[in-house]
Design a protein around this motif. Sequence first.
Motif, PDB file in Angstrom:
ATOM      1  N   GLY A  13       0.830  -1.198   0.000  1.00 13.20           N
ATOM      2  CA  GLY A  13       0.000   0.000   0.000  1.00 13.20           C
ATOM      3  C   GLY A  13       0.870   1.256   0.000  1.00 13.20           C
ATOM      4  O   GLY A  13       2.034   1.208   0.382  1.00 13.20           O
ATOM      5  N   GLY A  14       0.316   2.362  -0.435  1.00 11.01           N
ATOM      6  CA  GLY A  14       1.004   3.645  -0.335  1.00 11.01           C
ATOM      7  C   GLY A  14       2.155   3.854  -1.307  1.00 11.01           C
ATOM      8  O   GLY A  14       3.020   4.686  -1.075  1.00 11.01           O
ATOM      9  N   VAL A  15       2.169   3.112  -2.409  1.00  9.59           N
ATOM     10  CA  VAL A  15       3.263   3.270  -3.381  1.00  9.59           C
ATOM     11  C   VAL A  15       2.871   4.146  -4.573  1.00  9.59           C
ATOM     12  O   VAL A  15       3.650   4.329  -5.499  1.00  9.59           O
ATOM     13  N   ALA A  16       1.637   4.678  -4.532  1.00  9.29           N
ATOM     14  CA  ALA A  16       1.114   5.578  -5.584  1.00  9.29           C
ATOM     15  C   ALA A  16       0.401   4.833  -6.713  1.00  9.29           C
ATOM     16  O   ALA A  16       0.359   5.318  -7.846  1.00  9.29           O
ATOM     17  N   VAL A 183       6.996  -0.110 -15.391  1.00  7.18           N
ATOM     18  CA  VAL A 183       7.313   0.118 -13.982  1.00  7.18           C
ATOM     19  C   VAL A 183       7.502   1.625 -13.819  1.00  7.18           C
ATOM     20  O   VAL A 183       8.245   2.244 -14.584  1.00  7.18           O
ATOM     21  N   VAL A 184       6.764   2.214 -12.883  1.00  9.01           N
ATOM     22  CA  VAL A 184       6.829   3.663 -12.671  1.00  9.01           C
ATOM     23  C   VAL A 184       7.519   3.944 -11.347  1.00  9.01           C
ATOM     24  O   VAL A 184       7.063   3.489 -10.293  1.00  9.01           O
ATOM     25  N   LEU A 185       8.592   4.689 -11.396  1.00 14.25           N
ATOM     26  CA  LEU A 185       9.289   5.095 -10.170  1.00 14.25           C
ATOM     27  C   LEU A 185       8.582   6.316  -9.600  1.00 14.25           C
ATOM     28  O   LEU A 185       8.416   7.331 -10.293  1.00 14.25           O
ATOM     29  N   THR A 186       8.116   6.207  -8.360  1.00 15.73           N
ATOM     30  CA  THR A 186       7.313   7.279  -7.763  1.00 15.73           C
ATOM     31  C   THR A 186       7.970   7.821  -6.494  1.00 15.73           C
ATOM     32  O   THR A 186       8.821   7.170  -5.888  1.00 15.73           O
ATOM     33  N   MET A 187       7.524   9.011  -6.098  1.00 14.13           N
ATOM     34  CA  MET A 187       7.968   9.659  -4.853  1.00 14.13           C
ATOM     35  C   MET A 187       9.486   9.777  -4.792  1.00 14.13           C
ATOM     36  O   MET A 187      10.102   9.568  -3.749  1.00 14.13           O
ATOM     37  N   PHE A 188      10.067  10.116  -5.923  1.00 17.92           N
ATOM     38  CA  PHE A 188      11.526  10.268  -5.996  1.00 17.92           C
ATOM     39  C   PHE A 188      11.950  11.537  -5.264  1.00 17.92           C
ATOM     40  O   PHE A 188      11.365  12.602  -5.444  1.00 17.92           O
ATOM     41  N   ASP A 189      12.955  11.409  -4.449  1.00 14.01           N
ATOM     42  CA  ASP A 189      13.535  12.559  -3.748  1.00 14.01           C
ATOM     43  C   ASP A 189      15.021  12.585  -4.058  1.00 14.01           C
ATOM     44  O   ASP A 189      15.795  11.786  -3.526  1.00 14.01           O
ATOM     45  N   PRO A 207      15.064  -3.338 -17.213  1.00  9.08           N
ATOM     46  CA  PRO A 207      15.681  -2.363 -18.122  1.00  9.08           C
ATOM     47  C   PRO A 207      14.740  -1.881 -19.215  1.00  9.08           C
ATOM     48  O   PRO A 207      14.820  -0.731 -19.639  1.00  9.08           O
ATOM     49  N   HIS A 208      13.842  -2.737 -19.687  1.00  8.69           N
ATOM     50  CA  HIS A 208      12.965  -2.338 -20.794  1.00  8.69           C
ATOM     51  C   HIS A 208      11.628  -1.801 -20.307  1.00  8.69           C
ATOM     52  O   HIS A 208      10.976  -1.037 -20.999  1.00  8.69           O
ATOM     53  N   GLU A 209      11.233  -2.242 -19.116  1.00  7.21           N
ATOM     54  CA  GLU A 209       9.891  -1.916 -18.632  1.00  7.21           C
ATOM     55  C   GLU A 209       9.835  -0.580 -17.899  1.00  7.21           C
ATOM     56  O   GLU A 209       8.774   0.034 -17.826  1.00  7.21           O
ATOM     57  N   THR A 210      10.932  -0.151 -17.321  1.00  4.26           N
ATOM     58  CA  THR A 210      10.884   1.046 -16.471  1.00  4.26           C
ATOM     59  C   THR A 210      10.718   2.311 -17.319  1.00  4.26           C
ATOM     60  O   THR A 210      11.481   2.534 -18.263  1.00  4.26           O
ATOM     61  N   PHE A 211       9.712   3.106 -17.000  1.00  7.06           N
ATOM     62  CA  PHE A 211       9.514   4.373 -17.700  1.00  7.06           C
ATOM     63  C   PHE A 211      10.708   5.300 -17.446  1.00  7.06           C
ATOM     64  O   PHE A 211      11.264   5.324 -16.342  1.00  7.06           O
ATOM     65  N   HIS A 212      11.089   6.065 -18.471  1.00  8.00           N
ATOM     66  CA  HIS A 212      12.140   7.075 -18.272  1.00  8.00           C
ATOM     67  C   HIS A 212      11.654   8.143 -17.312  1.00  8.00           C
ATOM     68  O   HIS A 212      12.414   8.664 -16.499  1.00  8.00           O
ATOM     69  N   THR A 213      10.384   8.487 -17.418  1.00  5.39           N
ATOM     70  CA  THR A 213       9.818   9.516 -16.548  1.00  5.39           C
ATOM     71  C   THR A 213       9.804   9.012 -15.110  1.00  5.39           C
ATOM     72  O   THR A 213       9.327   7.920 -14.829  1.00  5.39           O
ATOM     73  N   VAL A 214      10.340   9.834 -14.208  1.00  3.38           N
ATOM     74  CA  VAL A 214      10.323   9.507 -12.782  1.00  3.38           C
ATOM     75  C   VAL A 214       9.410  10.520 -12.096  1.00  3.38           C
ATOM     76  O   VAL A 214       9.490  11.723 -12.378  1.00  3.38           O
ATOM     77  N   ILE A 215       8.507  10.033 -11.242  1.00  2.00           N
ATOM     78  CA  ILE A 215       7.577  10.942 -10.556  1.00  2.00           C
ATOM     79  C   ILE A 215       8.227  11.440  -9.260  1.00  2.00           C
ATOM     80  O   ILE A 215       8.558  10.630  -8.391  1.00  2.00           O
ATOM     81  N   PRO A 216       8.425  12.751  -9.136  1.00  2.85           N
ATOM     82  CA  PRO A 216       9.061  13.257  -7.906  1.00  2.85           C
ATOM     83  C   PRO A 216       8.079  13.277  -6.735  1.00  2.85           C
ATOM     84  O   PRO A 216       6.859  13.295  -6.944  1.00  2.85           O
ATOM     85  N   ARG A 217       8.609  13.269  -5.533  1.00  2.00           N
ATOM     86  CA  ARG A 217       7.776  13.559  -4.379  1.00  2.00           C
ATOM     87  C   ARG A 217       7.323  15.006  -4.517  1.00  2.00           C
ATOM     88  O   ARG A 217       8.140  15.898  -4.756  1.00  2.00           O
ATOM     89  N   ASN A 218       6.040  15.261  -4.439  1.00  2.25           N
ATOM     90  CA  ASN A 218       5.515  16.594  -4.702  1.00  2.25           C
ATOM     91  C   ASN A 218       4.270  16.809  -3.855  1.00  2.25           C
ATOM     92  O   ASN A 218       3.315  16.031  -3.924  1.00  2.25           O
ATOM     93  N   ALA A 239       5.287  20.403 -10.305  1.00  2.00           N
ATOM     94  CA  ALA A 239       6.253  19.393 -10.766  1.00  2.00           C
ATOM     95  C   ALA A 239       5.576  18.027 -10.906  1.00  2.00           C
ATOM     96  O   ALA A 239       5.873  17.264 -11.832  1.00  2.00           O
ATOM     97  N   GLY A 240       4.647  17.745  -9.990  1.00  2.56           N
ATOM     98  CA  GLY A 240       3.951  16.463 -10.061  1.00  2.56           C
ATOM     99  C   GLY A 240       3.095  16.361 -11.320  1.00  2.56           C
ATOM    100  O   GLY A 240       3.028  15.311 -11.965  1.00  2.56           O
ATOM    101  N   ALA A 241       2.442  17.462 -11.667  1.00  3.16           N
ATOM    102  CA  ALA A 241       1.606  17.480 -12.865  1.00  3.16           C
ATOM    103  C   ALA A 241       2.457  17.282 -14.120  1.00  3.16           C
ATOM    104  O   ALA A 241       2.119  16.489 -14.995  1.00  3.16           O
ATOM    105  N   LEU A 242       3.571  18.004 -14.188  1.00  2.00           N
ATOM    106  CA  LEU A 242       4.422  17.882 -15.375  1.00  2.00           C
ATOM    107  C   LEU A 242       4.941  16.463 -15.518  1.00  2.00           C
ATOM    108  O   LEU A 242       5.045  15.929 -16.621  1.00  2.00           O
TER     109      LEU A 242
END
Length: 252
Positions: A13-16, A183-189, A207-218, A239-242
């Motif tokens: 839980g809580g991983v976005a 795979v989406v990396l979320t809450m990046f600090d 390596p192939h599945e991870t999105f280049h876009t990283v979602i920052p903690r916002n 920043a979260g919206a972008l």
Amino acid sequence: MTARIFCIANQKGGVAKTTTAVNLAAYLAAAGRQVLVVDMDPQANATTCLGVDPRTVETSVYDVLISGQQADEALTLTAHVGLHLLPATQDLAGAEVEMAPIIGRERLLARALGSLSGRYDYVLIDDPPGLGLLTINGLTAAADGVIIPVQCEYLALEGLSHLLRTIEQVRDVLNDRLRVSGVVLTMFDGRTNLSQQVVQEVRKYFPHETFHTVIPRNIRLSEAPSYGQSILSYAPGSAGALAYRALAAEFL
Ligand code: ADP
Ligand code: MG
């Protein structure tokens, strides 16, 4: 058209999961796609985040899964053009037990979505935490794969092994098209070594599945649900919206 169906899953839980389902959906709709979010979590967070009060919902995903109601009777509009919701209510908390004796219990959602898939470009299923029957229904319905959000705050891969095993089992028995499609990396600090470490670890493993876009903690991303709004409505310049806008572009 035939909808492409993805589920957003991670037993933690809580991983976005919900944040990703709702905001990805909002930006896909903004890009002109017809999108359906299916709320499979008894906490009904996706429902609330999209501005719908679960207490006012008359026909929910529970009725569709358990009482055999037509899925289109449960469709609910949202503030976003092109974005519909199959809402959850607290009733869903009892669904796992009530589904258990039903024949084909893992396929109830897949079957219900069959009648809708002509109307949408994308269906995003917001799975609950855990690996129970609701999650399995999401995975079984996910003809185009599972998107796994990973929080950049814990060494995350150990926790994923159980999910990956479940995905394999569902693929073997219930949905041979199931795969990890993202795979989406979320809450990046960026200030913490741990965040950097998780990013490296996850990219190495997927390596192939991870999105280049990283979602920052916002902070705006965590505020938006209290207003029943997506980040696109609540703080489109944040920043979260972008980040979610970029994720949607990458997803498309
Ligand atoms: P899950 O659906 O996996 O349980 P949520 O999407 O509900 O996770 O997110 C858990 C909490 O973290 C929520 O309060 C949410 O608003 C917050 N949150 C999610 N993503 C972010 C982010 N990138 N930055 C800050 N808070 C976030
Ligand atoms: Mg959630």
